[in-house]
Design a protein around this motif. Structure first.
Motif, PDB file in Angstrom:
ATOM      1  N   VAL A   1       0.855  -1.190   0.000  1.00 17.59           N
ATOM      2  CA  VAL A   1       0.000   0.000   0.000  1.00 17.59           C
ATOM      3  C   VAL A   1       0.888   1.236   0.000  1.00 17.59           C
ATOM      4  O   VAL A   1       1.765   1.386   0.854  1.00 17.59           O
ATOM      5  CB  VAL A   1      -0.957   0.027   1.215  1.00 17.59           C
ATOM      6  CG1 VAL A   1      -1.744   1.333   1.258  1.00 17.59           C
ATOM      7  CG2 VAL A   1      -1.906  -1.163   1.162  1.00 17.59           C
ATOM      8  N   LEU A   2       0.637   2.090  -0.987  1.00 16.88           N
ATOM      9  CA  LEU A   2       1.328   3.368  -1.077  1.00 16.88           C
ATOM     10  C   LEU A   2       0.346   4.455  -0.667  1.00 16.88           C
ATOM     11  O   LEU A   2      -0.746   4.561  -1.235  1.00 16.88           O
ATOM     12  CB  LEU A   2       1.802   3.619  -2.513  1.00 16.88           C
ATOM     13  CG  LEU A   2       2.583   4.917  -2.729  1.00 16.88           C
ATOM     14  CD1 LEU A   2       3.981   4.800  -2.118  1.00 16.88           C
ATOM     15  CD2 LEU A   2       2.672   5.246  -4.215  1.00 16.88           C
ATOM     16  N   VAL A   3       0.723   5.234   0.350  1.00 19.15           N
ATOM     17  CA  VAL A   3      -0.061   6.399   0.737  1.00 19.15           C
ATOM     18  C   VAL A   3       0.629   7.579   0.058  1.00 19.15           C
ATOM     19  O   VAL A   3       1.750   7.929   0.420  1.00 19.15           O
ATOM     20  CB  VAL A   3      -0.119   6.576   2.270  1.00 19.15           C
ATOM     21  CG1 VAL A   3      -1.013   7.752   2.637  1.00 19.15           C
ATOM     22  CG2 VAL A   3      -0.597   5.294   2.941  1.00 19.15           C
ATOM     23  N   ASP A   4      -0.032   8.127  -0.968  1.00 20.60           N
ATOM     24  CA  ASP A   4       0.651   9.124  -1.792  1.00 20.60           C
ATOM     25  C   ASP A   4       0.065  10.518  -1.646  1.00 20.60           C
ATOM     26  O   ASP A   4      -1.060  10.688  -1.186  1.00 20.60           O
ATOM     27  CB  ASP A   4       0.655   8.698  -3.260  1.00 20.60           C
ATOM     28  CG  ASP A   4      -0.635   9.000  -4.007  1.00 20.60           C
ATOM     29  OD1 ASP A   4      -1.717   9.037  -3.382  1.00 20.60           O
ATOM     30  OD2 ASP A   4      -0.563   9.180  -5.233  1.00 20.60           O
ATOM     31  N   GLY A   5       0.857  11.497  -2.037  1.00 15.10           N
ATOM     32  CA  GLY A   5       0.427  12.889  -2.063  1.00 15.10           C
ATOM     33  C   GLY A   5       0.918  13.680  -0.880  1.00 15.10           C
ATOM     34  O   GLY A   5       1.118  13.138   0.214  1.00 15.10           O
ATOM     35  N   PRO A   6       1.116  14.973  -1.075  1.00 12.40           N
ATOM     36  CA  PRO A   6       1.573  15.827   0.025  1.00 12.40           C
ATOM     37  C   PRO A   6       0.479  16.022   1.062  1.00 12.40           C
ATOM     38  O   PRO A   6      -0.706  15.902   0.753  1.00 12.40           O
ATOM     39  CB  PRO A   6       1.892  17.153  -0.678  1.00 12.40           C
ATOM     40  CG  PRO A   6       0.969  17.164  -1.858  1.00 12.40           C
ATOM     41  CD  PRO A   6       0.874  15.731  -2.308  1.00 12.40           C
ATOM     42  N   PHE A   7       0.901  16.296   2.276  1.00 10.76           N
ATOM     43  CA  PHE A   7      -0.068  16.681   3.302  1.00 10.76           C
ATOM     44  C   PHE A   7      -0.532  18.096   3.005  1.00 10.76           C
ATOM     45  O   PHE A   7       0.279  19.010   2.832  1.00 10.76           O
ATOM     46  CB  PHE A   7       0.554  16.617   4.705  1.00 10.76           C
ATOM     47  CG  PHE A   7      -0.347  17.190   5.764  1.00 10.76           C
ATOM     48  CD1 PHE A   7      -1.445  16.481   6.204  1.00 10.76           C
ATOM     49  CD2 PHE A   7      -0.114  18.456   6.282  1.00 10.76           C
ATOM     50  CE1 PHE A   7      -2.300  17.008   7.167  1.00 10.76           C
ATOM     51  CE2 PHE A   7      -0.951  18.996   7.247  1.00 10.76           C
ATOM     52  CZ  PHE A   7      -2.050  18.268   7.682  1.00 10.76           C
ATOM     53  N   LEU A   8      -1.840  18.280   2.904  1.00 10.33           N
ATOM     54  CA  LEU A   8      -2.427  19.602   2.685  1.00 10.33           C
ATOM     55  C   LEU A   8      -3.248  19.968   3.911  1.00 10.33           C
ATOM     56  O   LEU A   8      -4.277  19.335   4.188  1.00 10.33           O
ATOM     57  CB  LEU A   8      -3.319  19.597   1.436  1.00 10.33           C
ATOM     58  CG  LEU A   8      -2.619  19.251   0.115  1.00 10.33           C
ATOM     59  CD1 LEU A   8      -3.624  19.190  -1.026  1.00 10.33           C
ATOM     60  CD2 LEU A   8      -1.502  20.242  -0.193  1.00 10.33           C
ATOM     61  N   SER A   9      -2.784  20.963   4.652  1.00  7.58           N
ATOM     62  CA  SER A   9      -3.436  21.303   5.924  1.00  7.58           C
ATOM     63  C   SER A   9      -4.894  21.706   5.735  1.00  7.58           C
ATOM     64  O   SER A   9      -5.715  21.424   6.604  1.00  7.58           O
ATOM     65  CB  SER A   9      -2.663  22.396   6.661  1.00  7.58           C
ATOM     66  OG  SER A   9      -2.552  23.556   5.868  1.00  7.58           O
ATOM     67  N   HIS A  10      -5.253  22.319   4.612  1.00  9.20           N
ATOM     68  CA  HIS A  10      -6.647  22.711   4.404  1.00  9.20           C
ATOM     69  C   HIS A  10      -7.541  21.511   4.082  1.00  9.20           C
ATOM     70  O   HIS A  10      -8.753  21.636   4.057  1.00  9.20           O
ATOM     71  CB  HIS A  10      -6.761  23.787   3.311  1.00  9.20           C
ATOM     72  CG  HIS A  10      -6.350  23.337   1.953  1.00  9.20           C
ATOM     73  ND1 HIS A  10      -5.033  23.308   1.545  1.00  9.20           N
ATOM     74  CD2 HIS A  10      -7.080  22.889   0.905  1.00  9.20           C
ATOM     75  CE1 HIS A  10      -4.968  22.861   0.314  1.00  9.20           C
ATOM     76  NE2 HIS A  10      -6.191  22.594  -0.102  1.00  9.20           N
ATOM     77  N   GLU A  11      -6.928  20.338   3.839  1.00  8.57           N
ATOM     78  CA  GLU A  11      -7.706  19.112   3.610  1.00  8.57           C
ATOM     79  C   GLU A  11      -7.526  18.118   4.757  1.00  8.57           C
ATOM     80  O   GLU A  11      -7.901  16.949   4.653  1.00  8.57           O
ATOM     81  CB  GLU A  11      -7.292  18.472   2.284  1.00  8.57           C
ATOM     82  CG  GLU A  11      -7.601  19.368   1.107  1.00  8.57           C
ATOM     83  CD  GLU A  11      -7.969  18.611  -0.137  1.00  8.57           C
ATOM     84  OE1 GLU A  11      -8.397  17.446  -0.034  1.00  8.57           O
ATOM     85  OE2 GLU A  11      -7.836  19.195  -1.216  1.00  8.57           O
ATOM     86  N   ARG A  12      -6.970  18.590   5.855  1.00 12.16           N
ATOM     87  CA  ARG A  12      -6.717  17.745   7.027  1.00 12.16           C
ATOM     88  C   ARG A  12      -8.023  17.235   7.606  1.00 12.16           C
ATOM     89  O   ARG A  12      -9.025  17.937   7.667  1.00 12.16           O
ATOM     90  CB  ARG A  12      -5.991  18.559   8.078  1.00 12.16           C
ATOM     91  CG  ARG A  12      -5.699  17.798   9.354  1.00 12.16           C
ATOM     92  CD  ARG A  12      -4.953  18.717  10.327  1.00 12.16           C
ATOM     93  NE  ARG A  12      -4.606  18.031  11.530  1.00 12.16           N
ATOM     94  CZ  ARG A  12      -5.305  18.107  12.663  1.00 12.16           C
ATOM     95  NH1 ARG A  12      -6.397  18.842  12.733  1.00 12.16           N
ATOM     96  NH2 ARG A  12      -4.916  17.447  13.732  1.00 12.16           N
ATOM     97  N   SER A  13      -7.978  15.967   8.046  1.00 10.57           N
ATOM     98  CA  SER A  13      -9.131  15.385   8.728  1.00 10.57           C
ATOM     99  C   SER A  13      -8.642  14.276   9.648  1.00 10.57           C
ATOM    100  O   SER A  13      -7.805  13.465   9.257  1.00 10.57           O
ATOM    101  CB  SER A  13     -10.131  14.811   7.720  1.00 10.57           C
ATOM    102  OG  SER A  13     -11.153  14.113   8.414  1.00 10.57           O
ATOM    103  N   LEU A  14      -9.197  14.249  10.838  1.00 12.55           N
ATOM    104  CA  LEU A  14      -8.869  13.178  11.782  1.00 12.55           C
ATOM    105  C   LEU A  14      -9.724  11.934  11.538  1.00 12.55           C
ATOM    106  O   LEU A  14      -9.528  10.918  12.191  1.00 12.55           O
ATOM    107  CB  LEU A  14      -9.051  13.666  13.215  1.00 12.55           C
ATOM    108  CG  LEU A  14      -8.150  14.836  13.625  1.00 12.55           C
ATOM    109  CD1 LEU A  14      -8.475  15.284  15.047  1.00 12.55           C
ATOM    110  CD2 LEU A  14      -6.683  14.467  13.496  1.00 12.55           C
TER     111      LEU A  14
END
Length: 168
Positions: A123-136
């Motif tokens: 499993v590849l978790v891809d993409g940059p972390f985007l703070s405006h799309e953050r979710s717990l």
């Protein structure tokens, strides 16, 4: 072979399913605002470890069934991480890898060293972390733009296949 790491968690329960050996690489070019591991960004930080030393940790705890490569940015050190991931697969472990690159970026580069690592990833978790799309509320990722990609299916079909979590 040497690999620069920020640290190792020998019994992680948050970096993929089940108990995992999590290797946090050192060095990241992305600099995502709000990054969970900003201490891993400097390429000259952390510590050097031998891949054999990390491989030797696998199997010490029979409850640990997976390996997670995180960062920093694992794709900046694909050769030593490929050795570690291959060893994990040989021991029957599943392998997860977190990257700030998208799969499309990685594949378009055509770098054989990175492709070799991807071939050992489940499993590849891809993409940059985007703070405006953050979710717990997201499973195993920090922002909605990030994907959980089933790499064996994706490589077999040539199209992105998302990981489907088992019903617990």
């Amino acid at each position: 072979m040497q690999v620069r790491i920020a640290g190792i968690e020998t019994e992680s329960i948050v970096d993929g399913p089940g108990y995992r050996l999590a290797v946090f690489t050192q060095g990241c070019p992305h600099g995502c605002p709000g990054c969970h591991n900003p201490q891993t960004h400097a390429f000259d930080g952390g510590m050097l470890r031998d891949t054999d030393e990390i491989i030797a940790l696998m199997g010490k705890n029979p409850l640990v069934r997976g390996l997670t490569l995180s960062g920093g940015e694992p794709m900046m050190q694909p050769e030593p991480l490929s050795l570690i991931a291959r060893a994990a697969k040989e021991k029957g472990m599943n392998v997860w890898c977190y990257t700030g690159f998208t799969l499309e970026q990685l594949l378009s580069e055509g770098r054989e060293d990175r492709l070799r690592l991807l071939r050992h990833v489940d499993v590849l978790v891809d993409g940059p972390f985007l703070s405006h799309e953050r979710s717990l509320d997201l499973l195993y990722r920090g922002s909605r733009n990030q994907r959980l990609i089933d790499m064996p299916k994706t490589l077999a079909t040539g199209g992105v296949c998302l990981f489907e979590a088992p019903a617990w």
